[in-house]
Scaffold this motif. Structure first.
Motif, short mmCIF file in Angstrom:
data_model
loop_
_atom_site.label_atom_id
_atom_site.label_comp_id
_atom_site.label_asym_id
_atom_site.label_seq_id
_atom_site.Cartn_x
_atom_site.Cartn_y
_atom_site.Cartn_z
N GLY A 161 0.61 -1.22 -0.07
CA GLY A 161 0.46 0.16 -0.05
C GLY A 161 0.96 0.91 -0.45
N ASN A 162 0.31 2.21 -0.77
CA ASN A 162 1.13 3.62 -0.97
C ASN A 162 1.42 4.15 0.14
N ASP A 163 0.60 4.42 1.49
CA ASP A 163 0.98 4.78 2.60
C ASP A 163 1.75 4.44 3.60
N TYR A 164 1.93 2.91 3.84
CA TYR A 164 2.86 2.42 4.31
C TYR A 164 3.79 3.12 3.89
N ILE A 165 3.89 2.62 2.66
CA ILE A 165 5.47 2.83 1.85
C ILE A 165 6.32 3.91 2.04
N ASP A 166 5.29 5.38 2.09
CA ASP A 166 5.84 6.32 1.78
C ASP A 166 6.10 6.86 3.16
N GLU A 167 4.95 5.91 4.46
CA GLU A 167 5.57 6.77 5.68
C GLU A 167 6.97 5.94 5.94
N ARG A 168 7.58 4.85 5.83
CA ARG A 168 8.76 3.85 5.38
C ARG A 168 9.70 4.43 5.64
N LEU A 169 9.39 5.23 3.56
CA LEU A 169 11.14 5.80 3.37
C LEU A 169 11.21 7.45 4.12
N MET A 170 9.67 7.96 5.17
CA MET A 170 10.11 9.36 5.41
C MET A 170 10.61 8.94 6.09
N GLU A 171 11.13 7.54 7.12
CA GLU A 171 11.91 7.73 7.97
C GLU A 171 13.46 7.26 7.97
N LYS A 172 14.17 6.92 8.62
CA LYS A 172 15.73 7.06 8.25
C LYS A 172 16.32 5.86 8.16
N SER A 173 17.19 5.57 6.84
CA SER A 173 17.64 4.66 6.54
C SER A 173 19.20 4.38 6.80
N LEU A 174 19.22 3.88 7.72
CA LEU A 174 20.80 3.67 7.69
C LEU A 174 22.13 3.39 6.62
N TYR A 175 21.12 2.62 5.29
CA TYR A 175 21.58 1.66 4.02
C TYR A 175 21.72 2.83 3.52
N TYR A 176 20.24 3.27 3.38
CA TYR A 176 20.26 4.84 1.95
C TYR A 176 21.53 5.46 2.17
N ASP A 177 21.87 5.61 3.77
CA ASP A 177 22.39 6.90 4.04
C ASP A 177 24.71 6.49 3.57
N ALA A 178 24.63 5.35 3.76
CA ALA A 178 25.63 4.54 3.63
C ALA A 178 26.11 4.14 2.33
N CYS A 179 24.90 2.99 1.57
CA CYS A 179 25.64 2.47 0.45
C CYS A 179 24.64 3.56 -0.79
N ILE A 180 23.48 4.53 -0.89
CA ILE A 180 23.41 4.95 -2.08
C ILE A 180 23.47 6.23 -2.15
N GLY A 181 23.13 7.25 -0.05
CA GLY A 181 24.09 8.20 -1.02
C GLY A 181 25.81 8.36 -1.13
N LYS A 182 26.35 7.57 -0.27
CA LYS A 182 27.31 7.06 -0.58
C LYS A 182 27.72 6.26 -1.35
N LYS A 183 29.45 5.54 -1.16
CA LYS A 183 29.48 4.26 -2.50
C LYS A 183 29.91 4.18 -1.17
N CYS A 184 29.46 2.42 -0.38
CA CYS A 184 30.21 1.22 -0.05
C CYS A 184 31.02 0.35 -0.07
N ASP A 185 31.07 -0.10 0.70
CA ASP A 185 32.63 -1.27 0.32
C ASP A 185 31.71 -2.54 0.38
N ASN A 186 30.93 -3.13 1.62
CA ASN A 186 30.10 -3.83 1.52
C ASN A 186 28.22 -3.54 1.07
N LYS A 187 28.18 -3.79 -0.45
CA LYS A 187 26.91 -4.37 -0.43
C LYS A 187 26.00 -5.28 0.89
N LYS A 188 24.87 -4.75 0.40
CA LYS A 188 23.53 -5.57 1.13
C LYS A 188 23.96 -6.86 0.54
N ASP A 189 23.48 -8.24 1.45
CA ASP A 189 24.03 -9.86 0.83
C ASP A 189 22.59 -10.37 0.17
N LYS A 190 21.59 -10.06 -0.97
CA LYS A 190 20.47 -10.38 -1.42
C LYS A 190 19.91 -11.95 -1.56
#
Length: 522
Positions: free
Chosen positions: A493-522
């Protein structure tokens, strides 16, 4: 005598400092009130990131008219009011200078004798400053921004599919791509019969293009996408469409120019990166200064695009050196410029990606050139009508070219319109959607109607339209809409996604906003 003179001089300096501070506090408080009010009238936004982005990126290259309007209404008027207030205060001070009314405040065993005039003066100043802060905090989503910046979420990390790790299978002959971002273009502008919100169809040509080709819709008529969170302004929309991610504020980088560096998103892997690696020649053309909002930085670092903007148009003789309208030059000239360049670009045997951004339908009122028919009372909706006609002419020109047979043409609104007054009379329950049409796609689908999706989904969907097979059908936060695979919107649902994306993402800050060496293992 000397000591007395020094004391008097010191008192004058202190008084001068107090007056200067009072002037600055009143002036700044009024700027906050007026600019907040101006933003609420002229913009439609739902988060503070957009405001931060605009203030910290290349504001100087914005529309001259917009900057002049902002300065006039939010700087000059507060300045005049501040001067008037100070003059009135000085007059009252002289009128009542012999009034010896005092207020005595007793705290424990100590008493403080305060002049009544000064108490009123400082209370009024404190009230003005407090109100200005309250007005801004409560209307510009600042409190939400602060609140969610302290709430951590792993939603993005869990659901983000690393594009560089996905297997892509290309067709034997790679197709060209013409991708046109249509400024503020919504399916909303169509008439109700075709899925829009109005009695009149202000985008009749674009409506017919959507009906004759592939249009992804949330209903069974012409419709569009939910605007992804932090994809509500042009630069953020470009990131959402091309990388399948929101554009979030990043303040933890080592670079001093934090936001400008942040717009590069060095950890992202966009469609520009994919097409570059696949041997595409890439171009982007806009009718304004491409530097505005970090666009030049982003497209340079993600695909090494050849860039055309207001300044290259001058260099190439498209416009005169002193020519400037709206945000630079109008779409009629943009399309002529594009025709010239596409004619040359298409002569090469290598596939190309030609990306464009229109501007005539930008808020607040849009732009009408001499060829536009001024037939509606609403200036902005008239600009939508004129833009629809011009886009149809341009698409018809593309269809007449030899390169069209092996070219996919995609027209998408960048985001929902920020214009405010044009939506006052539509049904408040109407779900506005970002327009899209996929023309001459390499693949077809029966899954394009009654879908719940966001602009993040355009990323893998664009590649699929070029005939690229995507292992797992997902890239970034996006799902290939040509497949019948469930999108994140349909799952959560869009409302749920929007609210989750409002929250702080350590992964986004470390590996998208910057380039990190250790990408998560999907």
């Amino acid at each position: 005598m000397l000591k007395r003179l020094k004391k008097l001089k010191k008192e004058k300096i202190i008084r001068a400092i107090k007056w200067i501070l009072a002037f600055l506090l009143i002036f700044l408080a009024l700027i906050i009130i007026f600019s907040t009010h101006w933003s609420l009238i002229n913009f439609q936004f739902n988060n503070f990131d957009q405001i931060l982005f605009t203030l910290t990126s290349s504001v100087a290259s914005a529309s001259n008219d917009l900057i002049e309007e902002f300065i006039k209404e939010n700087v000059l008027i507060p300045l005049i009011i501040t001067i008037v207030i100070i003059v009135i205060v000085i007059i009252f001070k002289h009128l009542f200078k012999h009034l010896e009314a005092y207020i005595t405040i007793k705290i424990r065993s100590k008493s403080f004798k305060l002049r009544f005039y000064n108490v009123i003066k400082y209370l009024l100043l404190l009230s003005l400053v407090s109100y200005s802060l309250y007005y801004a905090l409560s209307n510009l989503y600042i409190i939400d921004y602060i609140k969610y910046s302290y709430i951590e979420s792993n939603f993005l990390e869990v659901n983000y599919v690393e594009p560089e790790e996905v297997k892509l299978e290309w067709p034997d002959e790679k197709r060209n791509l013409i991708y046109i971002f249509l400024e503020s273009m919504e399916s909303t502008y169509a008439d109700k019969e075709n899925g829009g919100a109005y009695d009149i169809n202000y985008m009749s040509e674009l409506t017919e293009l959507a009906k004759d080709n592939i249009n992804f819709s949330s209903n069974n008529l012409v419709g569009g996408a939910h605007m992804g969170y932090n994809a509500s302004w042009t630069m953020a929309a470009m990131v959402a469409h091309t990388a399948g991610i929101p554009l979030k504020t990043i303040f933890n980088q080592d670079d001093v120019s934090t936001y400008e560096a942040g717009t590069t998103l060095p950890g992202a892997y966009s469609i520009g990166d994919i097409l570059k690696d696949a041997g595409y020649r890439q171009y982007i053309m806009v009718g304004s200064d491409l530097t505005f909002g970090g666009r030049r930085n982003y497209f340079k670092n993600h695909g090494n695009y050849t860039m055309y903007d207001y300044y290259t148009a001058i260099d190439d003789g498209i416009i005169d050196e002193d020519y400037y309208v709206f945000w630079g030059y109008e779409d009629a000239k943009l399309f002529d410029y594009a025709k010239e360049e596409l004619t040359e670009i298409s002569k090469s045997d290598e596939p190309f990606n030609f990306t464009m951004l229109t501007v005539d339908t930008h808020f607040e009122d849009g732009y009408l050139d001499d060829s536009c028919k001024d037939i509606y009372d609403n200036h902005y909706l008239t600009s939508i009508d004129c833009s629809s006609e011009k886009l149809d002419d341009f698409v018809n020109w593309i269809k007449d070219q030899d390169f069209y047979e092996n070219t996919t043409v995609i027209l998408v609104g960048d985001h929902l319109s920020m214009n405010t007054y044009s939506f006052d009379e539509i049904d408040p329950t109407y779900q506005r959607g970002v327009y899209n049409v996929f023309i001459n796609s390499a693949v077809d689908t029966d899954c394009n109607k009654n879908r719940n999706f966001t602009t993040f989904d355009y990323y893998p969907t664009t590649l699929a339209a070029l005939g690229v097979k995507i292992d797992g059908e997902r890239l970034g936060l996006g799902t290939n809409l040509f497949s019948c695979k469930e999108t994140l919107s349909e799952e959560y649902g869009n409302d749920y996604i929007d609210e989750r994306l409002m929250e702080k993402s350590l992964y986004y800050d470390a590996c998208i906003g910057k380039k990190c060496d250790n990408k998560k293992d999907k």
